[in-house]
Design an enzyme around this catalytic site. Structure first.
Site, PDB file in Angstrom:
ATOM      1  N   GLY A   1       1.108  -1.269  -0.186  1.00  0.00           N
ATOM      2  CA  GLY A   1       0.210  -0.359   0.081  1.00  0.00           C
ATOM      3  C   GLY A   1       1.004   1.109   0.381  1.00  0.00           C
TER       4      GLY A   1
ATOM      5  N   THR B   1       4.587   2.203   6.066  1.00  0.00           N
ATOM      6  CA  THR B   1       2.618   1.773   5.830  1.00  0.00           C
ATOM      7  C   THR B   1       2.252   2.939   6.698  1.00  0.00           C
ATOM      8  OG1 THR B   1       1.583   0.518   5.907  1.00  0.00           O
ATOM      9  CG2 THR B   1       3.120   0.163   7.189  1.00  0.00           C
TER      10      THR B   1
ATOM     11  N   ASP C   1       0.019   2.028   8.502  1.00  0.00           N
ATOM     12  CA  ASP C   1      -0.508   1.355   9.529  1.00  0.00           C
ATOM     13  C   ASP C   1       0.355   0.621  10.934  1.00  0.00           C
ATOM     14  OD1 ASP C   1      -2.504   0.178   7.341  1.00  0.00           O
ATOM     15  OD2 ASP C   1      -1.455  -1.458   6.945  1.00  0.00           O
TER      16      ASP C   1
ATOM     17  N   GLY D   1       6.129  -3.318   2.980  1.00  0.00           N
ATOM     18  CA  GLY D   1       5.041  -2.792   4.668  1.00  0.00           C
ATOM     19  C   GLY D   1       6.186  -4.915   5.101  1.00  0.00           C
ATOM     20  N   ASP D   2       5.907  -5.238   5.847  1.00  0.00           N
ATOM     21  CA  ASP D   2       6.128  -6.459   5.217  1.00  0.00           C
ATOM     22  C   ASP D   2       5.788  -7.357   4.697  1.00  0.00           C
ATOM     23  OD1 ASP D   2       3.330  -6.686   6.126  1.00  0.00           O
ATOM     24  OD2 ASP D   2       3.360  -7.818   7.941  1.00  0.00           O
ATOM     25  N   GLY D   3       5.125  -7.095   4.035  1.00  0.00           N
ATOM     26  CA  GLY D   3       4.991  -8.324   2.889  1.00  0.00           C
ATOM     27  C   GLY D   3       6.632  -7.850   1.809  1.00  0.00           C
TER      28      GLY D   3
ATOM     29  N   ARG E   1      -4.825  -2.454   9.315  1.00  0.00           N
ATOM     30  CA  ARG E   1      -5.289  -3.922   9.281  1.00  0.00           C
ATOM     31  C   ARG E   1      -5.041  -4.211  10.417  1.00  0.00           C
ATOM     32  NH1 ARG E   1      -3.692  -6.222   4.316  1.00  0.00           N
ATOM     33  NH2 ARG E   1      -2.366  -4.672   3.093  1.00  0.00           N
TER      34      ARG E   1
ATOM     35  N   GLY F   1      -9.526  13.331  21.288  1.00  0.00           N
ATOM     36  CA  GLY F   1     -10.119  13.499  21.951  1.00  0.00           C
ATOM     37  C   GLY F   1     -11.683  12.391  22.375  1.00  0.00           C
TER      38      GLY F   1
ATOM     39  N   ARG G   1       0.580  -4.954  -5.753  1.00  0.00           N
ATOM     40  CA  ARG G   1       0.230  -6.390  -4.901  1.00  0.00           C
ATOM     41  C   ARG G   1       0.346  -7.295  -5.564  1.00  0.00           C
ATOM     42  NH1 ARG G   1      -0.734  -4.441   0.342  1.00  0.00           N
ATOM     43  NH2 ARG G   1      -2.761  -2.975   0.262  1.00  0.00           N
ATOM     44  N   TYR G   2       2.135  -7.799  -5.747  1.00  0.00           N
ATOM     45  CA  TYR G   2       2.014  -9.380  -6.330  1.00  0.00           C
ATOM     46  C   TYR G   2       2.652 -10.072  -5.275  1.00  0.00           C
ATOM     47  CZ  TYR G   2       4.898 -10.560 -11.078  1.00  0.00           C
ATOM     48  OH  TYR G   2       5.918 -11.442 -11.153  1.00  0.00           O
TER      49      TYR G   2
ATOM     50  N   ASP H   1       2.482  -1.640  11.435  1.00  0.00           N
ATOM     51  CA  ASP H   1       2.627  -2.645  12.690  1.00  0.00           C
ATOM     52  C   ASP H   1       3.884  -2.945  12.051  1.00  0.00           C
ATOM     53  OD1 ASP H   1       2.551  -2.253   9.759  1.00  0.00           O
ATOM     54  OD2 ASP H   1       0.795  -3.953   9.642  1.00  0.00           O
TER      55      ASP H   1
END
Ligand SMILES: Nc1ncnc2c1ncn2[C@@H]1O[C@H](COP(=O)(O)OP(=O)(O)OP(=O)(O)O)[C@@H](O)[C@H]1O
Ligand SMILES: O=P(O)(O)OC[C@H]1O[C@](O)(CO)[C@@H](O)[C@@H]1O
Ligand SMILES: [Mg+2]
Length: 319
Positions: free
Chosen positions: A11, A125, A127, A102-104, A171, A185, A72-73, A129
């Site tokens: 992403g 990313t 995220d 990202g992690d992928g 995610r 808040g 994304r492949y 994450d």
């Protein structure tokens, strides 16, 4: 080493362009040639590769998305795809690679290292994450975007005495919801890393209504459930004038914050230094305000932890 490549994968995230610029400019500053690879690992396999100049990355630091496109492949998980990627790297004389994703994407980077190409991963990313980094490139911007949306929604929430359930991306990670919840808040924050009780949330809303505050905003991480489902569960305990809003990909776009631009610049330059030192299979991070690098393999066994002290803080500040 004379020539390196850069790609963005997974992403898109605000600040990826700032990272591409930093890698390219730092590498050129050190006398290296730099090749851009379009569309992540898909473009690598297809040979969609071009020589960059310092002006290729001009006027890009402030732009969201990624100038190198992304994809994304999943085929790159297969040896066959990887070997075709290796062929392309050899054909263009590229000796090492920076992978922003990202992690992928880190798995793809590690595969290339196994085939003899030093590869450094940068955490791009929204995220947040990824283990061994306090922040990823794009997270700060995403949080700022959510906070702006929450501020706007609160106008309607207050005017009509409604409760908004705001679903945000991330995610399996609750970081975007958590940080946005504290900054905006929010009356409640629902994340996958912490249990919750819909009945308790309802009675909290009820008692603040009785005290005079008749509107609320609840931040919900997508990893928990969808906003309309959560609103339905909450509606079983009272009439809170519920509305569900899904922010979706709006949170992934837009100009990167100053914080993300600086982080991307620091990480990009560091990746080049690591490659010049002959290092590979490393993932760059920021820990306690210092730029760091860890063996990418250790990341696959580790888990990112949300900052749960913020969860406690959010609870203490809204009751
Ligand atoms: N096991 C793997 N081996 C080789 N390549 C992989 C592997 N897993 C993922 N990749 C490559 O990395 C790409 C990006 O991975 P993925 O779609 O999981 O996104 P990501 O990098 O985790 O980013 P984000 O989660 O922020 O979208 C995949 O499309 C694929 O090309
Ligand atoms: O854009 P796509 O492929 O639908 O993926 C959406 C996912 O990607 C992210 O935006 C970034 O990883 C996640 O927050 C979200 O779950
Ligand atoms: Mg991922």
């Amino acid at each position: 080493m004379k020539r390196i490549g850069i790609l963005t994968s997974g992403g898109d995230a605000p600040g990826m362009n700032a990272a591409v610029r930093a890698v390219a400019r730092k590498a050129m500053h050190e006398g290296l040639e730099v090749y851009g690879i379009n569309y992540g690992f898909a473009g690598l396999v297809a040979g969609d590769i071009f020589k960059m100049s310092e002006s290729t990355v001009g006027d890009k630091i402030q732009r969201g998305g990624t100038m190198l496109y992304s994809a994304r492949y999943p085929q790159f998980a297969q040896e066959e795809g990887q070997l075709r990627g290796v062929e392309q790297l050899n054909k263009f004389g590229i000796e090492a690679l920076v992978v922003i994703g990202g992690d992928g994407s880190y798995h793809g980077a590690l595969a290339l290292t196994r085939h003899g190409f030093n590869t450094i991963g940068l955490p791009g990313t929204i995220d947040n994450d990824i283990p061994y980094t306090d922040f990823t490139i794009g997270f700060d911007t995403a949080v700022n975007t959510v906070v702006e949306a929450v501020d706007r929604l609160r106008d309607t929430a207050a005017s009509h005495e409604r409760t908004f359930v705001v679903e945000v991306m991330g995610r399996e990670a609750g970081d975007i919801a958590l940080w946005s919840g504290v900054a905006g808040g929010a009356e409640d924050v629902i994340i996958p890393e912490h249990d919750f009780d819909v009945k308790k949330i309802a009675s909290k809303l009820q008692s603040s209504r009785e005290r005079g505050q008749k509107h609320a905003v609840i931040l919900l991480a997508e990893g928990v459930m969808h906003a309309d489902q959560f609103a339905k569960e909450l509606a079983a305990y009272g009439d809170f004038q519920l509305r569900a809003t899904v922010l979706g990909h709006i949170v992934r776009g837009g100009a990167p914050s100053a914080r993300d631009r600086v982080l991307a610049s620091q990480m990009g330059a560091y990746a080049v230094e690591l490659l010049l030192d002959g290092k590979g299979a490393l993932a760059v991070g920021i820990e306690n305000n210092k730029i760091t690098a860890h063996d990418v393999r250790t990341l696959f066994d580790a888990k990112h932890h949300a900052e749960l002290s913020l969860y406690t803080l959010a609870e203490e500040l809204t009751f």
